[in-house]
Design an enzyme around this catalytic site. Structure first.
Site, PDB file in Angstrom:
ATOM      1  N   SER A  15       0.824  -1.220   0.000  1.00  0.00           N
ATOM      2  CA  SER A  15       0.000   0.000   0.000  1.00  0.00           C
ATOM      3  C   SER A  15       0.854   1.265   0.000  1.00  0.00           C
ATOM      4  CB  SER A  15      -0.891  -0.002   1.245  1.00  0.00           C
ATOM      5  OG  SER A  15      -1.480   1.270   1.392  1.00  0.00           O
ATOM      6  N   THR A  62      -9.395  -2.003   3.534  1.00  0.00           N
ATOM      7  CA  THR A  62      -9.247  -2.394   2.136  1.00  0.00           C
ATOM      8  C   THR A  62      -9.556  -3.873   1.955  1.00  0.00           C
ATOM      9  OG1 THR A  62      -7.824  -2.159   0.188  1.00  0.00           O
ATOM     10  CG2 THR A  62      -6.713  -2.798   2.236  1.00  0.00           C
ATOM     11  N   LYS A  66     -13.852  -4.731   3.071  1.00  0.00           N
ATOM     12  CA  LYS A  66     -14.683  -3.524   2.945  1.00  0.00           C
ATOM     13  C   LYS A  66     -16.167  -3.781   3.218  1.00  0.00           C
ATOM     14  CE  LYS A  66     -12.065  -0.630  -0.278  1.00  0.00           C
ATOM     15  NZ  LYS A  66     -12.190   0.139  -1.512  1.00  0.00           N
ATOM     16  N   ASP A 102     -14.415   6.674  -1.564  1.00  0.00           N
ATOM     17  CA  ASP A 102     -14.035   6.322  -2.943  1.00  0.00           C
ATOM     18  C   ASP A 102     -14.852   7.106  -3.974  1.00  0.00           C
ATOM     19  OD1 ASP A 102     -12.021   4.501  -2.338  1.00  0.00           O
ATOM     20  OD2 ASP A 102     -13.422   2.822  -2.182  1.00  0.00           O
ATOM     21  N   GLY A 126     -17.052  -3.077 -16.015  1.00  0.00           N
ATOM     22  CA  GLY A 126     -16.896  -3.830 -14.770  1.00  0.00           C
ATOM     23  C   GLY A 126     -18.085  -3.644 -13.860  1.00  0.00           C
ATOM     24  N   ALA A 127     -18.308  -4.623 -12.989  1.00  0.00           N
ATOM     25  CA  ALA A 127     -19.462  -4.564 -12.083  1.00  0.00           C
ATOM     26  C   ALA A 127     -19.106  -5.133 -10.709  1.00  0.00           C
ATOM     27  CB  ALA A 127     -20.636  -5.322 -12.692  1.00  0.00           C
ATOM     28  N   ARG A 150     -18.005  -8.391 -18.158  1.00  0.00           N
ATOM     29  CA  ARG A 150     -17.753  -9.724 -18.718  1.00  0.00           C
ATOM     30  C   ARG A 150     -18.883 -10.667 -18.329  1.00  0.00           C
ATOM     31  NH1 ARG A 150     -12.443 -12.688 -16.571  1.00  0.00           N
ATOM     32  NH2 ARG A 150     -13.578 -12.410 -14.623  1.00  0.00           N
ATOM     33  N   PRO A 152     -22.517 -10.489 -17.589  1.00  0.00           N
ATOM     34  CA  PRO A 152     -23.594  -9.500 -17.666  1.00  0.00           C
ATOM     35  C   PRO A 152     -24.549  -9.533 -16.479  1.00  0.00           C
ATOM     36  CG  PRO A 152     -23.324 -10.640 -19.752  1.00  0.00           C
ATOM     37  CD  PRO A 152     -22.484 -11.367 -18.763  1.00  0.00           C
ATOM     38  N   ARG A 154     -23.945  -9.692 -13.410  1.00  0.00           N
ATOM     39  CA  ARG A 154     -23.459  -8.809 -12.340  1.00  0.00           C
ATOM     40  C   ARG A 154     -23.742  -7.345 -12.685  1.00  0.00           C
ATOM     41  NH1 ARG A 154     -17.496  -9.677 -10.216  1.00  0.00           N
ATOM     42  NH2 ARG A 154     -18.303  -8.863  -8.245  1.00  0.00           N
TER      43      ARG A 154
HETATM   44  P1  ATR Z   1     -13.040  -5.080  -7.391  1.00  0.00           P
HETATM   45  O1  ATR Z   1     -13.556  -5.043  -5.991  1.00  0.00           O
HETATM   46  O2  ATR Z   1     -11.594  -4.642  -7.509  1.00  0.00           O
HETATM   47  O3  ATR Z   1     -13.924  -4.392  -8.374  1.00  0.00           O
HETATM   48  P2  ATR Z   1     -14.104  -7.659  -8.162  1.00  0.00           P
HETATM   49  O4  ATR Z   1     -15.305  -7.437  -7.309  1.00  0.00           O
HETATM   50  O5  ATR Z   1     -13.467  -8.993  -8.158  1.00  0.00           O
HETATM   51  O6  ATR Z   1     -12.952  -6.640  -7.754  1.00  0.00           O
HETATM   52  O7  ATR Z   1     -14.452  -7.229  -9.667  1.00  0.00           O
HETATM   53  C1  ATR Z   1     -13.528  -7.270 -10.673  1.00  0.00           C
HETATM   54  C2  ATR Z   1     -14.161  -6.756 -11.968  1.00  0.00           C
HETATM   55  O8  ATR Z   1     -13.209  -6.901 -13.023  1.00  0.00           O
HETATM   56  C3  ATR Z   1     -15.383  -7.546 -12.396  1.00  0.00           C
HETATM   57  O9  ATR Z   1     -16.257  -6.703 -13.108  1.00  0.00           O
HETATM   58  C4  ATR Z   1     -14.764  -8.606 -13.310  1.00  0.00           C
HETATM   59  O10 ATR Z   1     -15.662  -9.162 -14.248  1.00  0.00           O
HETATM   60  P3  ATR Z   1     -16.593 -10.405 -13.835  1.00  0.00           P
HETATM   61  O11 ATR Z   1     -17.726  -9.839 -13.035  1.00  0.00           O
HETATM   62  O12 ATR Z   1     -17.016 -10.980 -15.130  1.00  0.00           O
HETATM   63  O13 ATR Z   1     -15.714 -11.337 -13.041  1.00  0.00           O
HETATM   64  C5  ATR Z   1     -13.743  -7.758 -14.031  1.00  0.00           C
HETATM   65  N1  ATR Z   1     -12.668  -8.564 -14.607  1.00  0.00           N
HETATM   66  C6  ATR Z   1     -11.637  -9.144 -13.955  1.00  0.00           C
HETATM   67  N2  ATR Z   1     -10.829  -9.792 -14.813  1.00  0.00           N
HETATM   68  C7  ATR Z   1     -11.370  -9.592 -16.057  1.00  0.00           C
HETATM   69  C8  ATR Z   1     -10.998  -9.978 -17.375  1.00  0.00           C
HETATM   70  N3  ATR Z   1      -9.894 -10.705 -17.606  1.00  0.00           N
HETATM   71  N4  ATR Z   1     -11.766  -9.574 -18.422  1.00  0.00           N
HETATM   72  C9  ATR Z   1     -12.875  -8.825 -18.195  1.00  0.00           C
HETATM   73  N5  ATR Z   1     -13.282  -8.428 -16.969  1.00  0.00           N
HETATM   74  C10 ATR Z   1     -12.542  -8.798 -15.917  1.00  0.00           C
END
Ligand code: ATR
Length: 284
Positions: A15, A62, A66, A102, A126-127, A150, A152, A154
């Site tokens: 960190s 972190t 969280k 954040d 991302g989700a 990736r 959908p 979520r």
């Molecule tokens: P964070 O708390 O850092 O957001 P997370 O909750 O694990 O971590 O979410 C990671 C995000 O990155 C998700 O949206 C994940 O997509 P999925 O919901 O399909 O898992 C996305 N992600 C991680 N690796 C990926 C990859 N190689 N290609 C596309 N999306 C990816």
């Protein structure tokens, strides 16, 4: 007695927060110290109990705690409740209060970079946990938000969650099977990458497909800050776009926590310089 704050997470050793906050305490002449508190899940409750001792003013929380920390607190701010994650703890009259800086940190950095979100269309990639804070922030700032993920389902779940809690109809998810290449990018002014794609050591990866042109009217914001210049930012810059990396958000969320703990105006340039320095060191 030196006032303590710290970072509860697992792992925490890379960190940049100790460097950032200790530099700020030094710049303001405060007798405060930021400590790393490496905490596996089995020790989270004990770590939170430690903060109830007098010398602690609060902490950052972190990954992976969280969400799990929420039931251990006395109260949680409305933003942290909707986002479903706490990144900052404050001690107030013996009580532990959870907050989330954040979303506010992201908006502060976005605005500082010259992008005014109100009334604009944003595409969020991302989700996951990071996306929740960003979608919440953008909706609060009166953006129309589209989430592409990736997985959908979520994205759909996140859109439904935020719409319900903040009572808006300005957030939607891209349905199953629709690739980025098929979206009408003219509907957006901002693309935000909240996925971990492109993060060190996978710095040659990008959340944006190479065969999908980035129109020059877009602003691209990549939450990834290590490396500082991600592949996505390079793609955006080479297409003539405004491109913003995640270090500014990291500094702003820290500065907001600093302000909540100390009641002082955070020395942003000092914190930014310390964060950049610590990142360079941690990457060797
Ligand atoms: P964070 O708390 O850092 O957001 P997370 O909750 O694990 O971590 O979410 C990671 C995000 O990155 C998700 O949206 C994940 O997509 P999925 O919901 O399909 O898992 C996305 N992600 C991680 N690796 C990926 C990859 N190689 N290609 C596309 N999306 C990816």
């Amino acid at each position: 007695m030196t006032t303590k704050v710290g970072l509860i997470g697992w792992p925490v050793e890379h960190s940049v927060s100790p460097a950032m906050h200790n530099a700020a305490f030094g710049a303001l002449g405060l007798d405060w110290r930021y400590h790393l508190l490496p905490t596996p899940a089995t020790e989270l409750e004990a770590a939170v109990m430690t903060l109830r001792r007098g010398e602690w003013a609060g902490a950052n929380i972190t990954v992976p705690h969280k969400e799990a920390v929420i039931p251990l607190l006395d109260s949680v701010s409305p933003a942290a409740l909707i986002i479903g994650a706490v990144n900052t703890l404050l001690t107030r009259d013996g009580a532990l209060v959870g907050d989330n800086t954040d979303a506010e940190g992201f908006l502060a950095d976005l605005t500082e970079a010259g992008f005014s979100p109100a009334g604009r269309g944003a595409l969020v990639l991302g989700a996951g946990g990071a996306a929740r804070a960003i979608v919440y922030a953008l909706v609060q700032a009166k953006c129309t938000v589209t989430i592409h993920n990736r997985t959908p389902a979520r994205a759909l779940a996140l859109a439904a969650h935020i719409s319900r809690d903040v009572d808006v109809s300005t957030v939607q998810a891209v349905p199953h099977g629709v690739p980025l290449q098929e979206l009408d990018l003219g509907a957006f002014e901002l693309v935000v990458n909240t996925t971990s794609v492109g993060m060190w050591p996978h710095k040659e990866e990008s959340a944006w497909p190479e065969d999908c042109a980035l129109p020059a009217h877009l602003t691209v914001y990549d939450l990834v800050y290590n490396p500082a210049e991600t592949r996505l930012l390079r793609q955006a810059r080479s297409a003539g776009l405004r491109a913003i990396g995640g270090l500014g958000m990291l500094v702003h969320q820290g500065a907001l926590a600093f302000e909540r703990w100390t009641g002082q105006v955070p020395p942003l340039p000092v914190m930014g310089q310390a964060a950049r320095g610590a990142l360079t060191v941690s990457r060797g």
